[in-house]
Design a protein around this motif. Structure first.
Motif, PDB file in Angstrom:
ATOM      1  N   THR A  25       6.850  -6.419  -8.678  1.00 16.13           N
ATOM      2  CA  THR A  25       5.878  -7.574  -9.115  1.00 16.13           C
ATOM      3  C   THR A  25       4.492  -7.427  -8.673  1.00 16.13           C
ATOM      4  O   THR A  25       3.484  -7.465  -9.662  1.00 16.13           O
ATOM      5  N   LYS A  26       4.287  -7.530  -7.383  1.00 16.98           N
ATOM      6  CA  LYS A  26       2.894  -7.382  -6.687  1.00 16.98           C
ATOM      7  C   LYS A  26       1.980  -6.038  -7.318  1.00 16.98           C
ATOM      8  O   LYS A  26       0.874  -6.364  -7.705  1.00 16.98           O
ATOM      9  N   VAL A  27       2.612  -5.053  -7.167  1.00 14.29           N
ATOM     10  CA  VAL A  27       1.837  -3.780  -7.538  1.00 14.29           C
ATOM     11  C   VAL A  27       1.803  -3.682  -8.959  1.00 14.29           C
ATOM     12  O   VAL A  27       0.573  -3.337  -9.354  1.00 14.29           O
ATOM     13  N   GLU A  28       2.893  -4.078  -9.712  1.00 14.83           N
ATOM     14  CA  GLU A  28       2.489  -3.938 -10.947  1.00 14.83           C
ATOM     15  C   GLU A  28       1.688  -4.955 -11.768  1.00 14.83           C
ATOM     16  O   GLU A  28       0.978  -4.660 -12.673  1.00 14.83           O
ATOM     17  N   LYS A  29       1.749  -6.228 -11.300  1.00 10.85           N
ATOM     18  CA  LYS A  29       0.660  -7.165 -11.546  1.00 10.85           C
ATOM     19  C   LYS A  29      -0.954  -6.567 -11.318  1.00 10.85           C
ATOM     20  O   LYS A  29      -1.698  -7.320 -12.212  1.00 10.85           O
ATOM     21  N   LYS A  30      -1.109  -5.826 -10.601  1.00 15.20           N
ATOM     22  CA  LYS A  30      -2.501  -5.168 -10.259  1.00 15.20           C
ATOM     23  C   LYS A  30      -2.482  -3.904 -10.749  1.00 15.20           C
ATOM     24  O   LYS A  30      -3.669  -3.127 -10.581  1.00 15.20           O
ATOM     25  N   GLY A  31      -1.472  -3.330 -11.710  1.00 15.63           N
ATOM     26  CA  GLY A  31      -2.051  -2.310 -12.527  1.00 15.63           C
ATOM     27  C   GLY A  31      -1.330  -0.974 -11.998  1.00 15.63           C
ATOM     28  O   GLY A  31      -1.598   0.156 -12.488  1.00 15.63           O
ATOM     29  N   ARG A  32      -0.470  -0.939 -10.825  1.00 18.74           N
ATOM     30  CA  ARG A  32      -0.068   0.088 -10.178  1.00 18.74           C
ATOM     31  C   ARG A  32       1.549   0.179 -10.662  1.00 18.74           C
ATOM     32  O   ARG A  32       2.069  -0.704 -11.324  1.00 18.74           O
ATOM     33  N   THR A  33       2.192   1.298 -10.299  1.00 14.02           N
ATOM     34  CA  THR A  33       3.519   1.439 -10.883  1.00 14.02           C
ATOM     35  C   THR A  33       4.576   1.546  -9.847  1.00 14.02           C
ATOM     36  O   THR A  33       4.288   1.773  -8.744  1.00 14.02           O
ATOM     37  N   LYS A  34       5.717   1.245 -10.385  1.00 17.84           N
ATOM     38  CA  LYS A  34       7.086   1.421  -9.470  1.00 17.84           C
ATOM     39  C   LYS A  34       7.153   2.826  -8.789  1.00 17.84           C
ATOM     40  O   LYS A  34       7.378   2.836  -7.789  1.00 17.84           O
ATOM     41  N   GLU A  36       4.517   4.484  -8.162  1.00 20.19           N
ATOM     42  CA  GLU A  36       3.480   4.626  -6.860  1.00 20.19           C
ATOM     43  C   GLU A  36       4.051   4.123  -5.782  1.00 20.19           C
ATOM     44  O   GLU A  36       3.869   4.543  -4.511  1.00 20.19           O
ATOM     45  N   LEU A  37       4.724   2.755  -5.698  1.00 19.62           N
ATOM     46  CA  LEU A  37       5.407   2.305  -4.734  1.00 19.62           C
ATOM     47  C   LEU A  37       6.614   2.901  -4.004  1.00 19.62           C
ATOM     48  O   LEU A  37       6.584   3.060  -2.931  1.00 19.62           O
ATOM     49  N   HIS A  38       7.203   3.623  -4.912  1.00 20.34           N
ATOM     50  CA  HIS A  38       8.350   4.536  -4.433  1.00 20.34           C
ATOM     51  C   HIS A  38       7.755   5.763  -3.499  1.00 20.34           C
ATOM     52  O   HIS A  38       8.205   5.977  -2.672  1.00 20.34           O
ATOM     53  N   HIS A  39       6.537   6.390  -4.117  1.00 16.00           N
ATOM     54  CA  HIS A  39       5.798   7.215  -3.335  1.00 16.00           C
ATOM     55  C   HIS A  39       5.457   6.659  -1.954  1.00 16.00           C
ATOM     56  O   HIS A  39       5.595   7.549  -0.856  1.00 16.00           O
ATOM     57  N   VAL A  40       4.870   5.607  -1.955  1.00 16.39           N
ATOM     58  CA  VAL A  40       4.371   4.832  -0.524  1.00 16.39           C
ATOM     59  C   VAL A  40       5.641   4.845   0.366  1.00 16.39           C
ATOM     60  O   VAL A  40       5.459   5.089   1.412  1.00 16.39           O
ATOM     61  N   ILE A  41       6.749   3.980  -0.225  1.00 18.01           N
ATOM     62  CA  ILE A  41       7.862   3.880   0.339  1.00 18.01           C
ATOM     63  C   ILE A  41       8.578   5.139   1.115  1.00 18.01           C
ATOM     64  O   ILE A  41       8.831   5.422   2.266  1.00 18.01           O
ATOM     65  N   ARG A  42       8.423   6.326   0.293  1.00 21.14           N
ATOM     66  CA  ARG A  42       8.873   7.486   0.543  1.00 21.14           C
ATOM     67  C   ARG A  42       8.105   8.115   1.919  1.00 21.14           C
ATOM     68  O   ARG A  42       8.699   8.790   2.749  1.00 21.14           O
ATOM     69  N   GLY A 111      -5.540  -1.652  -5.069  1.00 26.85           N
ATOM     70  CA  GLY A 111      -6.120  -0.350  -5.730  1.00 26.85           C
ATOM     71  C   GLY A 111      -6.617   0.624  -4.945  1.00 26.85           C
ATOM     72  O   GLY A 111      -7.529   1.424  -5.301  1.00 26.85           O
ATOM     73  N   LYS A 112      -6.395   0.582  -3.542  1.00 27.78           N
ATOM     74  CA  LYS A 112      -6.522   1.693  -2.606  1.00 27.78           C
ATOM     75  C   LYS A 112      -6.287   3.048  -3.235  1.00 27.78           C
ATOM     76  O   LYS A 112      -5.132   2.977  -3.694  1.00 27.78           O
ATOM     77  N   LYS A 113      -6.997   3.845  -3.024  1.00 29.87           N
ATOM     78  CA  LYS A 113      -6.516   5.179  -3.466  1.00 29.87           C
ATOM     79  C   LYS A 113      -5.299   5.728  -2.598  1.00 29.87           C
ATOM     80  O   LYS A 113      -5.223   5.496  -1.580  1.00 29.87           O
ATOM     81  N   MET A 114      -4.523   6.543  -3.163  1.00 29.48           N
ATOM     82  CA  MET A 114      -3.247   6.866  -2.494  1.00 29.48           C
ATOM     83  C   MET A 114      -3.640   7.654  -1.419  1.00 29.48           C
ATOM     84  O   MET A 114      -2.787   7.516  -0.290  1.00 29.48           O
ATOM     85  N   GLU A 115      -4.592   8.683  -1.240  1.00 29.45           N
ATOM     86  CA  GLU A 115      -4.530   9.475  -0.039  1.00 29.45           C
ATOM     87  C   GLU A 115      -5.108   8.489   1.102  1.00 29.45           C
ATOM     88  O   GLU A 115      -4.841   8.810   2.321  1.00 29.45           O
ATOM     89  N   LYS A 116      -5.795   7.369   0.706  1.00 29.47           N
ATOM     90  CA  LYS A 116      -6.268   6.510   1.925  1.00 29.47           C
ATOM     91  C   LYS A 116      -4.998   5.624   2.273  1.00 29.47           C
ATOM     92  O   LYS A 116      -4.623   5.417   3.604  1.00 29.47           O
ATOM     93  N   ILE A 117      -4.240   5.189   1.466  1.00 32.84           N
ATOM     94  CA  ILE A 117      -2.803   4.430   1.697  1.00 32.84           C
ATOM     95  C   ILE A 117      -1.919   5.428   2.667  1.00 32.84           C
ATOM     96  O   ILE A 117      -1.389   4.786   3.586  1.00 32.84           O
TER      97      ILE A 117
END
Length: 121
Positions: A25-34, A36-42, A111-117
Motif C-alpha cells: 500500500t505504501k509504495v503503490e500509493k506513491k506510484g511505485r510497484t509491487k 519494485e518492492l519485490h526487487h528491493v526485498i530480493r 521516490g528514490k532511484k533504484m540504484e541509490k536504494i
C-alpha cells in the motif's frame, strides 16, 4: 533512541504477512510497484517471489524471515533514521535487519532511484 529488550522481542514476533500488505500500500500509493518492492526485498534477503509467498502463507515471524534470508553484503550501507531509530546504532541484529527493510521500503515510497536504494557502487 535505543531499543529495549521488550521492543526487540516484539519485533521478532511480528509476522511478515502482517506488514507486507502495508508495504505494498505504501509504495503503490506513491506510484511505485509491487514488482519494485519485490526487487528491493530480493536485494536485501535473496528471496524470490515464490519464497516470499511461502513465508507469507506460513505467517513467518520476522525472526524466521531473517533467519532464512541471505542478507546482502552491502546491507550495512543502509543508514539513517527510521521510526525514530538511527539504524547504525541499533545493537540487536534482528531489529536492525527489520529496520533495514523498513528503510528500503520508505526510500522506495519516497521516490528514490533504484540504484541509490540498492546501494549500487
Amino acid at each position: 533512541m535505543k531499543t529495549t529488550p521488550e521492543h526487540d522481542a516484539r519485533m521478532a514476533k511480528i509476522t511478515f504477512a502482517s506488514v507486507y500488505p502495508h508495504y505494498i500500500t505504501k509504495v503503490e500509493k506513491k506510484g511505485r510497484t509491487k514488482e519494485e518492492l519485490h526487487h528491493v526485498i530480493r536485494w536485501l534477503t535473496g528471496f524470490d517471489d515464490n519464497k516470499l509467498q511461502e513465508l507469507t502463507d506460513e505467517k513467518a515471524t520476522f525472526e524466521t524471515f531473517f533467519m532464512q534470508a541471505e542478507l546482502n553484503p552491502n546491507a550495512h550501507l543502509i543508514t539513517g533514521v527510521i521510526c525514530g531509530y538511527r539504524i547504525e546504532e541499533i545493537e540487536n541484529t534482528l531489529t536492525k535487519q527489520v529496520r533495514y527493510l523498513d528503510k528500503l521500503v520508505d526510500e522506495l515510497a519516497k521516490g528514490k532511484k533504484m540504484e541509490k536504494i540498492l546501494r549500487a557502487a
